[in-house]
Design a protein around this motif. Sequence first.
Motif, PDB file in Angstrom:
ATOM      1  N   LEU A 266      10.812  14.538-120.652  1.00  0.00           N
ATOM      2  CA  LEU A 266      11.890  14.606-119.948  1.00  0.00           C
ATOM      3  C   LEU A 266      12.733  15.566-120.737  1.00  0.00           C
ATOM      4  O   LEU A 266      12.320  16.289-121.820  1.00  0.00           O
ATOM      5  CB  LEU A 266      12.224  12.927-120.052  1.00  0.00           C
ATOM      6  N   ASP A 269      18.974  15.082-122.217  1.00  0.00           N
ATOM      7  CA  ASP A 269      19.831  13.467-121.154  1.00  0.00           C
ATOM      8  C   ASP A 269      19.063  12.887-119.880  1.00  0.00           C
ATOM      9  O   ASP A 269      20.079  12.883-118.812  1.00  0.00           O
ATOM     10  CB  ASP A 269      20.754  14.855-121.091  1.00  0.00           C
ATOM     11  N   GLU A 270      17.578  13.095-119.851  1.00  0.00           N
ATOM     12  CA  GLU A 270      16.839  12.332-118.092  1.00  0.00           C
ATOM     13  C   GLU A 270      15.986  11.117-119.270  1.00  0.00           C
ATOM     14  O   GLU A 270      16.493  10.983-119.981  1.00  0.00           O
ATOM     15  CB  GLU A 270      16.156  13.615-118.158  1.00  0.00           C
ATOM     16  N   GLY A 271      16.314  10.423-118.142  1.00  0.00           N
ATOM     17  CA  GLY A 271      15.364   9.471-117.936  1.00  0.00           C
ATOM     18  C   GLY A 271      14.311   9.258-116.582  1.00  0.00           C
ATOM     19  O   GLY A 271      14.465   9.841-116.232  1.00  0.00           O
ATOM     20  N   SER A 324      13.412   6.750-121.933  1.00  0.00           N
ATOM     21  CA  SER A 324      14.194   7.835-122.016  1.00  0.00           C
ATOM     22  C   SER A 324      14.673   8.172-123.220  1.00  0.00           C
ATOM     23  O   SER A 324      14.295   6.611-124.520  1.00  0.00           O
ATOM     24  CB  SER A 324      15.640   7.953-121.439  1.00  0.00           C
ATOM     25  N   PRO A 328      20.027   3.496-122.319  1.00  0.00           N
ATOM     26  CA  PRO A 328      20.423   3.687-120.899  1.00  0.00           C
ATOM     27  C   PRO A 328      21.768   2.698-121.107  1.00  0.00           C
ATOM     28  O   PRO A 328      22.297   3.014-119.973  1.00  0.00           O
ATOM     29  CB  PRO A 328      19.287   4.099-120.215  1.00  0.00           C
ATOM     30  N   TRP A 333      15.000  -0.434-121.022  1.00  0.00           N
ATOM     31  CA  TRP A 333      14.414   0.617-121.797  1.00  0.00           C
ATOM     32  C   TRP A 333      13.500   0.543-122.040  1.00  0.00           C
ATOM     33  O   TRP A 333      13.117  -0.305-123.463  1.00  0.00           O
ATOM     34  CB  TRP A 333      15.979   1.255-122.856  1.00  0.00           C
ATOM     35  N   LYS A 361      12.924  10.365-111.838  1.00  0.00           N
ATOM     36  CA  LYS A 361      13.590  11.196-113.052  1.00  0.00           C
ATOM     37  C   LYS A 361      14.949  11.222-112.396  1.00  0.00           C
ATOM     38  O   LYS A 361      15.332  12.056-111.533  1.00  0.00           O
ATOM     39  CB  LYS A 361      12.855  13.036-113.341  1.00  0.00           C
ATOM     40  N   LYS A 363      18.993  12.101-114.496  1.00  0.00           N
ATOM     41  CA  LYS A 363      20.049  11.919-115.125  1.00  0.00           C
ATOM     42  C   LYS A 363      20.630  11.259-115.894  1.00  0.00           C
ATOM     43  O   LYS A 363      20.843  10.413-115.118  1.00  0.00           O
ATOM     44  CB  LYS A 363      21.429  12.760-114.797  1.00  0.00           C
ATOM     45  N   LEU A 364      20.835  10.714-117.203  1.00  0.00           N
ATOM     46  CA  LEU A 364      21.354   9.541-117.612  1.00  0.00           C
ATOM     47  C   LEU A 364      22.390   9.148-117.197  1.00  0.00           C
ATOM     48  O   LEU A 364      22.625   7.866-116.687  1.00  0.00           O
ATOM     49  CB  LEU A 364      20.741   9.324-119.434  1.00  0.00           C
TER      50      LEU A 364
END
Length: 400
Positions: A266, A269-271, A324, A328, A333, A361, A363-364
């Motif tokens: 990741l 800024d990704e989850g 992440s 988030p 989480w 995948k 973007k948060l």
Amino acid sequence: METQSPNAAKSGLWDWADYLEAMKPIGAEVLATTQNPENPQDRQDTWRLMMATLAQAYQQVVYADPNYPEFIPMYSTVLNLSAPNPDYLYRSAEIDGNGIYRLRGRRGTNRMTLVSMHSGYYALGNAKPNPDEHDLDELNIAPDGTFSVILSKERPEGYTGDWWCLNPETTMVGNRVAAYDWANEQDSQIGIERLDVPSNAPRLSAEESDRRLKLMATWVALQPTLGYDRIADLAKKGQVNTLEIFDYTSVGGAKGQIYVEGLFDLQPDEGLLLEAKVPDICKYWSFMLTNQQFVTIDWMQHQSSLNAFQAHIDSDGYVRVVISPSDPGVPNWLDTGGYLRGGIQVRWNNCTSAPNPVATKIKLADMRAHVPAETPAVALAERETALRDRRLAAQMRRRW
């Protein structure tokens, strides 16, 4: 290995310098098997892992005694290697498969306690597959919660109590004490004793001490690579941000337990959103994360694992988990603990189904659009409280 000390040359018994000399080349050999050997943080992760392996080696091959065994904690937040499950307490006792042993203790109220009998150790390169496994709930548990069971090749003459057959090749008895509610479930308590030797333990001979200490180098060399090899295998298969079902039964995994594994990769800024339909019936299930050393992300300091008791289940029967590096704002989480790459493990134990979660995948900033509208929002203060409660609950369990 060429001995370094005059005493070793004279007696055949190593000295301190000889034991250290045997371990000297291991660091570079292990480092070469890692994913990012030039990264300073990853290198330090490797050195910490090897120090933990050294401590584990002393416990398992030097301290452990098949004539006077006890259940020694094999994995924990301190001895964190080979991806221990945060819901399990792992303990082991070295035994002689030709001996007669008795296990006694209290069942407790925890989710389940599995007792397995193994031949050899993977960290010594002599393990045999498919260990025997039992559940404490197979036994006759007394009204006060106590139990007693004999382990031997043959049932003792005239003995009518609980008995488990012991394969003569068995060298270790392990147990997994699984709990959902860490704070309130009472973990099983198990003691072990050998019945066919005198109760008073003799002093260890110099020769036996030396034999055991020499095994430590082998353990330290092999144990870390077991996890590294698994991470490398998943990477080679392209299991990045996706999952596959894997059977660990032949290498010591719990029977009736399906493992689902993959890797996460990741950006900050990704989850990674995992979605799975929860089985109708399931004895136990959980999700957890590791780093690239196959070390479980510190579950006392981070919400890096979730089980059926801890997780939020949506009204459609799905569990949705977000992996992440930053919060988030959803209940489920899985905190990567600052790592951007690592491993994912899902366990389904004796369930009516074993779904392979769908991984996406995202973007948060867009995560809310991909989870049900009913998903609760978790504020920072609420997360702080939950993490403090989690940390305390983890400490309440006997880890050593």
